[in-house]
Design a protein around this motif. Structure first.
Motif, PDB file in Angstrom:
ATOM      1  N   LEU A  75       2.013   2.148  -5.627  1.00  0.00           N
ATOM      2  CA  LEU A  75       2.244   1.281  -6.791  1.00  0.00           C
ATOM      3  C   LEU A  75       2.004  -0.178  -6.391  1.00  0.00           C
ATOM      4  N   ASP A  76       2.464  -0.525  -5.177  1.00  0.00           N
ATOM      5  CA  ASP A  76       2.172  -1.864  -4.652  1.00  0.00           C
ATOM      6  C   ASP A  76       0.671  -2.073  -4.497  1.00  0.00           C
ATOM      7  N   LEU A  77      -0.015  -1.003  -4.078  1.00  0.00           N
ATOM      8  CA  LEU A  77      -1.467  -1.122  -3.878  1.00  0.00           C
ATOM      9  C   LEU A  77      -2.169  -1.425  -5.210  1.00  0.00           C
ATOM     10  N   LEU A  78      -1.737  -0.750  -6.275  1.00  0.00           N
ATOM     11  CA  LEU A  78      -2.339  -1.025  -7.591  1.00  0.00           C
ATOM     12  C   LEU A  78      -2.098  -2.481  -7.986  1.00  0.00           C
ATOM     13  N   ASP A  79      -0.890  -2.976  -7.720  1.00  0.00           N
ATOM     14  CA  ASP A  79      -0.597  -4.394  -8.009  1.00  0.00           C
ATOM     15  C   ASP A  79      -1.494  -5.293  -7.163  1.00  0.00           C
ATOM     16  N   VAL A  86      -6.240   2.629 -14.599  1.00  0.00           N
ATOM     17  CA  VAL A  86      -6.750   3.360 -13.452  1.00  0.00           C
ATOM     18  C   VAL A  86      -6.604   4.864 -13.678  1.00  0.00           C
ATOM     19  N   ALA A  87      -7.633   5.583 -13.297  1.00  0.00           N
ATOM     20  CA  ALA A  87      -7.472   7.033 -13.199  1.00  0.00           C
ATOM     21  C   ALA A  87      -6.832   7.311 -11.841  1.00  0.00           C
ATOM     22  N   LEU A  88      -5.696   7.999 -11.862  1.00  0.00           N
ATOM     23  CA  LEU A  88      -5.013   8.324 -10.608  1.00  0.00           C
ATOM     24  C   LEU A  88      -5.222   9.809 -10.350  1.00  0.00           C
ATOM     25  N   LEU A  89      -5.927  10.120  -9.268  1.00  0.00           N
ATOM     26  CA  LEU A  89      -6.212  11.521  -8.943  1.00  0.00           C
ATOM     27  C   LEU A  89      -5.534  11.877  -7.626  1.00  0.00           C
ATOM     28  N   GLY A  90      -4.718  12.915  -7.667  1.00  0.00           N
ATOM     29  CA  GLY A  90      -4.060  13.350  -6.442  1.00  0.00           C
ATOM     30  C   GLY A  90      -4.223  14.849  -6.266  1.00  0.00           C
TER      31      GLY A  90
END
Lengths: 260, 384
Positions: A75-79, A86-90
């Motif tokens: 989450l910090d990285l997105l900030d 963002v598409a978040l793929l895990g």
């Protein structure tokens, strides 16, 4: 590959490709077998692919040892990257981290792609949420993960083999007990506000595809797609089908920096 | 040199039926509690005999296995604390990284020490890799849990002015206040098993007694040297009484009788590796380089011989184990010479941890083995 310092953690981040942004969180095993899939994601998305602390060969800070820590880190990285929509793929373990992120904040997410995520267990105390691979002979464990031929360790390089051992070490580090799940996560799945695309290999012997259905029911805008001919890593065994599914789903409808 | 008799209280009647997998996944339906009760009493009798023979006592524990029916090490310790009067009682040991309640460990050791009137020797062990699964302890954080448990247990045993707070990474208690306090001051002597130069050096820094288990002529000297280096760095004197070595001992009136006894006891060594391969390398338990190598080249455990070469642990002969320095076998004279030779080779051991029973060795043979050893070998070892 660049290394950034985020909240006191050294993080290896691979950025490649062009198109709308996607944050890809890798699964627990076989980084080098995933490389072709990751490259192909970058044909459609601007792909941000960090390597989880510990899995990268560094020892994480002593107070960094839970999947929650990974979720807050990303989450910090997105900030830090200032990404919106963002598409978040895990995938698998990465899918668990993505779920932990999404129940905390979906603000920067346009869509959530989950390939056979770990992290949630339904069922009673005697039911196994995930197959206990460490209690199975190596060959049987591999057959839980793959529908077709399993990786041949004999042809792995020394470095790839050490990575196999290290990946197992850090999966244990973060997720040994409770085994591969956070007992508190299931009750907060309704907070996942973004559209969710669940992909699951039909012959997954590690995380039963039925888990996908149960997860889809708990999240407001989720659908499950079963991929035939694949085990736990359809992105390795059926990369074309996996990419086609993602391209046709909510992860692909993200407009770059739309802010929504 | 002090001598300690060790037995794993094996449930050998099931070995044949269970075949190549004696640990972790074996169903307890093959255990007959009536037979098991007789075996427990028999093994306890053999330990009790040691009190008369002047041989100290060592117990250990393993889990979910037919190789060792001591699943709770403090239970035989408790029985022997009352049943014996003279010899010392070594628990080697307590797998403190797999024990989720460290304060309970302190309580058990303290109570044993008081009941035995100060005869307890307190072993802390990492535990074998196949112990991770029964305990469900996280192998990737095992050693940090081990040292935190060690710190907490020692503080609990040496704090006598009321409760203290402990909020560590792995153990949390707000009111630690162990009763009784131990009989010995400041606490029973601490032992640790070591399997590599790295672990020996770490224990050396603390000045504790090390026990090197079946490491033979080839591996023991480097382990002992590493201990000495660590001890000096920690400001401790690496005196002989800091060094323990575990070997199997078969002694008889004739060479044949001693070797036959050793042959039977060696079934302990031959059965030890009979655990399914997946339990040998829990993630993070061993260095990743080692795990990687074993995953790629799984093969039977090999033991180095004294003069080069190696043999397979699961099928080794008496000659091979004797050559390797893992068994001492023959008449009292032969056995004494073998022990003396080994002692000289490694720079002196203060404690011989003697497996005087193992495998199918009968009660009568065990009694004869221990009695003959105590009469003919033990007095001569005191000189070493």
């Amino acid at each position: 590959m660049e290394t950034i310092d985020l909240a006191g953690v050294q993080l290896d981040l691979d950025v490649q490709g062009s198109g709308p942004p996607m944050l890809y969180l890798h699964p627990e095993h076989y980084a080098h077998l995933h490389a072709p899939f990751v490259d192909r994601l970058a044909e459609r998305w601007t792909l941000y692919a960090p390597r989880h602390p510990g899995f990268d060969g560094r020892t994480p800070p002593s107070d960094f040892r839970r999947v929650d820590d990974l979720a807050y880190l990303y989450l910090d990285l997105l900030d830090h990257l200032g990404l919106e929509s963002v598409a978040l793929l895990g995938a698998s373990f990465g899918g668990w981290i993505a779920l932990e992120m999404a129940v905390r904040s979906s603000a920067r997410l346009k869509a959530l792609g989950l390939i056979a995520p770990l992290g949630v267990k339904f069922g009673g105390r005697s039911a196994r949420g995930f197959t206990d691979l460490s209690a199975l002979p190596e060959a049987d464990a591999a057959h839980c993960l793959f529908a077709g031929p399993t990786p041949d360790h004999a042809i792995f390089s020394d470095a790839e083999m050490i990575a196999v051992a290290r990946d197992r070490q850090y999966l244990a580090y973060y997720a040994w007990k409770p085994y591969l799940h956070n007992p508190a996560l299931a009750r907060w799945l309704h907070r996942v506000a973004a559209p969710v695309h669940l992909l699951w290999g039909a012959q997954d012997g590690y995380a039963d595809p039925a888990l996908g259905g149960a997860l889809a029911e708990r999240m407001p805008a989720a659908r499950l797609e079963i991929l035939p001919g694949a085990g736990h890593y359809p992105q390795i065994e059926r990369p074309d089908d996996t990419l086609a599914a993602l391209a046709a789903g909510p992860c692909a409808t993200v407009a770059p920096n739309s802010g929504d | 040199m002090q001598v300690w008799h060790f037995s794993e209280m094996a449930y050998h009647p099931a070995w044949e039926e269970l075949g190549n997998s004696l640990r972790n996944v074996v169903p307890s339906r093959v255990y007959d509690p009536v037979v098991g009760a007789d075996l427990y009493h028999r093994y306890l009798d053999e330990w009790a005999l040691c009190d008369e023979l002047g041989i100290n006592i060592m117990v250990n524990e393993h889990h979910t296995t037919a190789t060792c029916a001591t699943s709770v090490c403090t239970i035989p310790m408790a029985i022997l604390a009352r049943e014996t009067k003279k010899v010392r009682l070594l628990c080697l040991g307590m797998p403190i990284a797999n024990r989720m309640d460290a304060v309970r460990v302190a309580e058990e050791y303290a109570m044993l020490d008081v009941i035995s009137r100060g005869r307890v020797e307190m072993g802390f062990v990492k535990g074998a890799p196949f112990e991770v699964s029964p305990a469900n302890s996280n192998p990737a954080t095992l050693m940090e849990r081990f040292w935190e448990a060690h710190d907490l247990i020692l503080k609990a045993l040496t704090t006598h002015d009321g409760p203290f707070n402990w909020e560590g990474e792995h153990f949390q208690y707000r009111q630690v206040n162990v009763w009784p306090r131990p009989y010995q001051t400041p606490h029973p002597p601490v032992w640790m098993t070591v399997a590599s130069p790295g672990s020996a050096e770490a224990v050396g820094k603390k000045g504790y007694v090390i026990a090197s288990l079946n490491t033979g002529y080839a591996r023991t000297p480097t382990i002992f040297d590493a201990y000495r280096k660590g001890a000096e760095a920690g400001g401790h004197k690496p005196t002989k009484d800091r060094f323990g070595y575990l070997a199997l001992v078969g002694v008889g009136e004739t060479e044949e009788e001693g070797r036959r006894r050793a042959h039977q006891i060696l079934d302990y060594s031959r059965t030890t590796p009979r655990a399914a391969a997946q339990f040998w390398f829990p993630p993070g338990y061993t260095a990743n380089e080692v795990t990687a190598q074993r995953l790629q080249n799984p093969g039977p455990l090999k033991i180095p011989l004294r003069d080069g070469g190696e043999f397979t642990m699961q099928t080794g002969s008496v000659d091979e184990f004797v050559n390797a320095g893992i068994a001492f076998a023959g008449t009292p004279d032969t056995v004494f010479e073998q022990i003396k030779d080994f002692n000289d080779h490694v720079g002196g051991i203060g404690h011989l941890l003697m497996m005087g029973q193992g495998g199918h060795l009968s009660h009568d043979d065990t009694v004869a083995n221990l009695t003959l050893f105590s009469r003919e070998v033990l007095p001569r070892l005191r000189e070493l």
